[in-house]
Design an enzyme around this catalytic site. Structure first.
Site, PDB file in Angstrom:
ATOM      1  CE  LYS A 267      -4.182  -1.939   2.044  1.00 28.90           C
ATOM      2  NZ  LYS A 267      -3.744  -3.334   2.371  1.00 28.90           N
TER       3      LYS A 267
HETATM    4  C1  LIG Z   1      -4.491  -4.421   1.802  1.00 28.65           C
HETATM    5  C2  LIG Z   1      -3.792  -5.725   1.746  1.00 28.65           C
HETATM    6  C3  LIG Z   1      -4.219  -6.766   0.894  1.00 28.65           C
HETATM    7  C4  LIG Z   1      -5.476  -6.676   0.058  1.00 28.65           C
HETATM    8  O1  LIG Z   1      -5.373  -5.772  -0.982  1.00 28.65           O
HETATM    9  P1  LIG Z   1      -6.700  -5.304  -1.750  1.00 28.65           P
HETATM   10  O2  LIG Z   1      -6.225  -4.350  -2.775  1.00 28.65           O
HETATM   11  O3  LIG Z   1      -7.566  -4.636  -0.695  1.00 28.65           O
HETATM   12  O4  LIG Z   1      -7.353  -6.505  -2.295  1.00 28.65           O
HETATM   13  C5  LIG Z   1      -3.456  -7.922   0.817  1.00 28.65           C
HETATM   14  N1  LIG Z   1      -2.348  -8.082   1.573  1.00 28.65           N
HETATM   15  C6  LIG Z   1      -1.919  -7.119   2.421  1.00 28.65           C
HETATM   16  C7  LIG Z   1      -0.713  -7.379   3.226  1.00 28.65           C
HETATM   17  C8  LIG Z   1      -2.617  -5.910   2.535  1.00 28.65           C
HETATM   18  O5  LIG Z   1      -2.168  -4.983   3.379  1.00 28.65           O
END
Ligand SMILES: *Cc1c(COP(=O)(O)O)cnc(C)c1O
Length: 441
Positions: free
Chosen positions: A107
């Site tokens: 993210k």
């Molecule tokens: C947010 C997150 C996800 C999921 O991602 P999406 O785009 O919401 O499907 C998967 N793994 C981790 C470690 C995350 O922080």
């Protein structure tokens, strides 16, 4: 580029308007009016392009004319400062390590890109206040993505006692323009407070409020870069293989997978995607039965994907023009229970000497099981550093997993957080006071 709402009841918006507003009035999702295709020459050049170069080429059509090419180039260079290596774990199975950024999770990319876009759009005498509720990971990525960005202040609400120690450290120790607020309540209470703030006429008169949640186009679109970059790196290793690969994506809100599907639509040679989830298996169940049934979320050890109603999924349906059969031909489903996640982490550590995190473990497993039928090489997205889930990993492997440098640095800094109850009046007073301080400085 113009953006329409997937519910089609709101007017079209520019990139700038879509970023600042976040959500159309009709509660749909912003979606680009047309999807550009990339040239064969671009694909051929990919293996030797840098991340900022790829990001610039891919994102330019989506951001013009609100962000000039010169500004976009600078933004891409500021955002993509850390490596995203592709590592072979087993024959034909590769890990795309998206965890080398400041908070060790994928993210980071979207949060950093969005912060620079908002900064580019902020008027000099009108600072923007970004208000977010977090259950853990979003808060740290947003806080770090916006840290030190001029003219923007960030207020993060989190449930007191409801996030892990490491997560809390990542957004309460930063200082500068980042303010953490511990709420005496649950994550839902935090989200409710944020919603109240956005609909409060007094507050919106006084300050420009913005959200940074995962449906914002400025967080969604830059994730396409992972897939282009991964494919380029894989091509370098396998120049003679068939050009199409399979991507396995650990999914919760489905923003990341939606970005991959959009990259394919732009021309990236992807044969299949695997939507890999934990017990929150709304999408795998939909792919099996055709029934889309959101449900309350269930807690698992892959907790960043504990989402019962994936809010980015309509974007994937939009890319396939709401054609269920077409979608099913490209996206395969897979889900796993906690015990199987633990077993996978143990096994891969033992056999392949590779440490998976609980989210990546599900995606890895999906490739191991399904690749023989799919007939391609597979790349799974490692969305977080295993040490972010230290307690879980240590229990599974009976080890003491060392924290990477980025995370260690947070532990040595003092924690600063204001505390409030879950009354909106308390949040309003705090925002008011914070804003006065910010505009005075
Ligand atoms: C947010 C997150 C996800 C999921 O991602 P999406 O785009 O919401 O499907 C998967 N793994 C981790 C470690 C995350 O922080």
């Amino acid at each position: 580029m113009k953006y329409y709402s997937t519910n089609r009841q709101s007017p079209e918006m520019s990139f700038k308007e879509a970023v600042v507003k976040g959500l159309p009035h009709d509660k749909g999702l912003f979606f680009p009016q047309h999807i550009p295709t990339l040239s064969a020459a671009f694909l051929e050049a990919l293996p030797d392009m840098t991340l900022p170069q790829i990001a610039f080429e891919v994102l330019q059509p989506y951001t013009v004319p609100d962000i000039t090419p010169e500004a976009l180039k600078d933004i891409c260079e500021e955002v993509f400062t850390f490596p995203i290596p592709l590592v072979e774990v087993k024959k034909d199975i590769y890990s795309l390590e998206l965890f080398h950024g400041p908070t060790c999770a994928f993210k980071d990319v979207g949060a950093r890109f969005m912060s620079r876009c908002l900064q580019a759009f902020a008027e000099p005498d009108k600072p923007v206040t970004v208000l977010v509720a977090t259950s853990g990971d979003t808060g740290s990525a947003v806080a770090n993505g916006f840290l030190g960005v001029d003219n923007i202040e960030v207020v993060i609400l989190y449930p007191e006692g409801g996030v892990s120690e490491i997560q809390e450290m990542q957004f309460t120790t930063l200082g500068q323009n980042i303010h953490a607020v511990a709420v005496a309540g649950t994550f839902d209470d935090c989200q409710h407070l944020v919603k109240q703030a956005f609909s409060d006429p007094e507050l919106s008169k006084e300050m420009q409020l913005s959200s940074a949640n995962s449906i914002n186009v400025a967080r969604w679109l830059p994730q396409m870069v992972y897939y282009f970059h991964a494919w380029g790196q894989w091509r370098k290793l396998q120049p003679d293989a068939d050009a199409e690969v399979t991507f396995a994506v650990p999914s919760g809100n489905f923003g990341n997978l939606a970005a991959g599907v959009l990259a394919r639509k732009m021309g990236l040679p992807v044969k299949f995607f695997i939507a890999a989830t934990n017990l929150n298996k709304v999408v795998p169940a939909y792919l099996e039965s055709g029934d889309y049934t959101p449900a309350p979320s269930v807690a698992t050890i892959a907790n960043a994907m504990d989402v019962g109603s994936p809010n980015n999924f309509p974007r994937i349906q939009e890319i396939f023009n709401q054609d269920y059969q077409a979608l099913k031909e490209v996206i395969k489903g897979f889900w796993m229970e906690d015990e199987q996640i633990r077993e996978t982490i143990r096994q891969v550590q033992q056999d392949d000497d590779y440490l998976l995190d609980p989210h990546g473990a599900i995606a890895y497993s999906s490739l191991l099981r399904q690749l023989p039928d799919l007939g391609t090489s597979g790349i799974f997205l490692e969305t977080a550093h295993p040490a972010k889930f230290k307690q879980t990993i240590d229990e599974i492997l009976s080890t003491d997993t060392p924290l990477p440098e980025q995370l260690q640095a947070f532990l040595n800094r003092p924690k600063q957080a204001r505390r409030i109850g879950n009354e909106f009046s308390e949040l309003a007073a705090l925002l008011h006071e914070q804003h006065k301080l910010f505009t005075a400085s």
